[in-house]
Write a protein that holds these residues in place. Sequence first.
Motif, PDB file in Angstrom:
ATOM      1  N   UNK A 141       0.832  -1.208   0.000  1.00 11.17           N
ATOM      2  CA  UNK A 141       0.000   0.000   0.000  1.00 11.17           C
ATOM      3  C   UNK A 141       0.864   1.255   0.000  1.00 11.17           C
ATOM      4  N   UNK A 142       0.216   2.401  -0.046  1.00 10.72           N
ATOM      5  CA  UNK A 142       0.920   3.679  -0.066  1.00 10.72           C
ATOM      6  C   UNK A 142       1.605   3.939   1.273  1.00 10.72           C
ATOM      7  N   UNK A 143       2.875   4.292   1.234  1.00 11.95           N
ATOM      8  CA  UNK A 143       3.662   4.668   2.402  1.00 11.95           C
ATOM      9  C   UNK A 143       3.563   3.639   3.529  1.00 11.95           C
ATOM     10  N   UNK A 144       3.914   2.391   3.221  1.00 13.71           N
ATOM     11  CA  UNK A 144       3.873   1.331   4.230  1.00 13.71           C
ATOM     12  C   UNK A 144       4.978   0.330   3.952  1.00 13.71           C
ATOM     13  N   UNK A 145       5.549  -0.231   5.034  1.00  4.81           N
ATOM     14  CA  UNK A 145       6.605  -1.221   4.910  1.00  4.81           C
ATOM     15  C   UNK A 145       6.072  -2.576   4.471  1.00  4.81           C
ATOM     16  N   UNK A 146       4.835  -2.899   4.860  1.00  8.70           N
ATOM     17  CA  UNK A 146       4.332  -4.258   4.663  1.00  8.70           C
ATOM     18  C   UNK A 146       3.772  -4.474   3.263  1.00  8.70           C
ATOM     19  N   UNK A 147       3.726  -5.740   2.870  1.00  7.82           N
ATOM     20  CA  UNK A 147       3.168  -6.140   1.590  1.00  7.82           C
ATOM     21  C   UNK A 147       2.086  -7.185   1.808  1.00  7.82           C
ATOM     22  N   UNK A 148       1.168  -7.261   0.872  1.00  6.86           N
ATOM     23  CA  UNK A 148       0.184  -8.341   0.894  1.00  6.86           C
ATOM     24  C   UNK A 148       0.687  -9.443  -0.031  1.00  6.86           C
ATOM     25  N   UNK A 149       0.440 -10.696   0.304  1.00 14.24           N
ATOM     26  CA  UNK A 149       0.943 -11.784  -0.527  1.00 14.24           C
ATOM     27  C   UNK A 149       0.179 -11.900  -1.841  1.00 14.24           C
ATOM     28  N   UNK A 150       0.791 -12.594  -2.781  1.00 18.46           N
ATOM     29  CA  UNK A 150       0.126 -12.888  -4.044  1.00 18.46           C
ATOM     30  C   UNK A 150      -1.091 -13.772  -3.796  1.00 18.46           C
ATOM     31  N   UNK A 151      -2.037 -13.728  -4.711  1.00 16.21           N
ATOM     32  CA  UNK A 151      -3.223 -14.562  -4.548  1.00 16.21           C
ATOM     33  C   UNK A 151      -3.781 -14.944  -5.914  1.00 16.21           C
ATOM     34  N   UNK A 152      -4.608 -15.975  -5.901  1.00 11.87           N
ATOM     35  CA  UNK A 152      -5.338 -16.402  -7.090  1.00 11.87           C
ATOM     36  C   UNK A 152      -6.719 -16.873  -6.650  1.00 11.87           C
ATOM     37  N   UNK A 186      -2.666   2.472   4.114  1.00  9.03           N
ATOM     38  CA  UNK A 186      -1.441   2.476   4.913  1.00  9.03           C
ATOM     39  C   UNK A 186      -1.581   1.657   6.189  1.00  9.03           C
ATOM     40  N   UNK A 187      -2.746   1.720   6.831  1.00  9.67           N
ATOM     41  CA  UNK A 187      -2.896   1.055   8.118  1.00  9.67           C
ATOM     42  C   UNK A 187      -3.790  -0.164   8.113  1.00  9.67           C
ATOM     43  N   UNK A 188      -4.427  -0.474   6.997  1.00  7.07           N
ATOM     44  CA  UNK A 188      -5.333  -1.620   6.970  1.00  7.07           C
ATOM     45  C   UNK A 188      -5.597  -2.016   5.513  1.00  7.07           C
ATOM     46  N   UNK A 189      -6.304  -3.127   5.343  1.00  6.55           N
ATOM     47  CA  UNK A 189      -6.722  -3.546   4.013  1.00  6.55           C
ATOM     48  C   UNK A 189      -8.180  -3.984   4.065  1.00  6.55           C
ATOM     49  N   UNK A 190      -8.830  -3.971   2.925  1.00  7.61           N
ATOM     50  CA  UNK A 190     -10.205  -4.456   2.801  1.00  7.61           C
ATOM     51  C   UNK A 190     -10.152  -5.785   2.045  1.00  7.61           C
ATOM     52  N   UNK A 191     -10.601  -6.872   2.648  1.00  7.12           N
ATOM     53  CA  UNK A 191     -10.525  -8.162   1.961  1.00  7.12           C
ATOM     54  C   UNK A 191     -11.474  -8.225   0.775  1.00  7.12           C
ATOM     55  N   UNK A 192     -11.102  -9.046  -0.201  1.00 11.97           N
ATOM     56  CA  UNK A 192     -11.970  -9.257  -1.354  1.00 11.97           C
ATOM     57  C   UNK A 192     -13.135 -10.152  -0.992  1.00 11.97           C
TER      58      UNK A 192
END
Length: 205
Positions: A141-152, A186-192
């Motif tokens: 995400x914008x201005x964040x150290x963390x990444x979300x993993x790949x998905x299918x 930056x601080x959270x994600x919304x799941x699909x």
Amino acid sequence: DPEKSVNLEIGAKLDSEDRRFTTRLAVFQSTKYNERNTDPDRPVAVLTGKRHVAGFETDITGRLTPQWEVYGSYMWIPVAKVDAAAPCPSTGACTQSAIGERPGDRPALTPEHSGTVWTTYQFTPRLRMGAGINFRSSQSPIRAEWKVPAYATVDLMAEYVASESVSVKAYVNNITDVLYANSLYSGHYVPGPGRMLQVTATLRF
């Protein structure tokens, strides 16, 4: 200054001799200047300087047999880089050292690989079934150290035509109920969306 961009692309469209397959492909480079992003932590617009991406995209559509149809698309962005740091705003903290805003960083929300594959088969004159896979590689995400993993995710479809006036179609989206990040912040994600069944009926009169 206003936002500006320069987009360069060269592509081709190829058809098989028997016209059963059509392929489109392109290589591209896009450079953006003075991109404006609203910083949610401060009432200012952040000018992110200069950044560019370069990559390759392709898709193919066709029929393996008169009953078997296939479609696929793929995008590869190996080059994605912030070229110039954002100038410090007149008020508030400076973002020149923030993750994703520093020269050399990969811009946020830019997966290296993404695409979809879809196929359908006409089993009988009335019954058609299909399946597809959507995939996306890791991104941040914008201005964040963390990444979300790949998905299918895997989707299924079935369509039954009872008559010229009545048909029923069913979709099962994300059949394996994969948990994945759809929208990133930056601080959270919304799941699909999780596993979901949708059935529609069509009546023509």
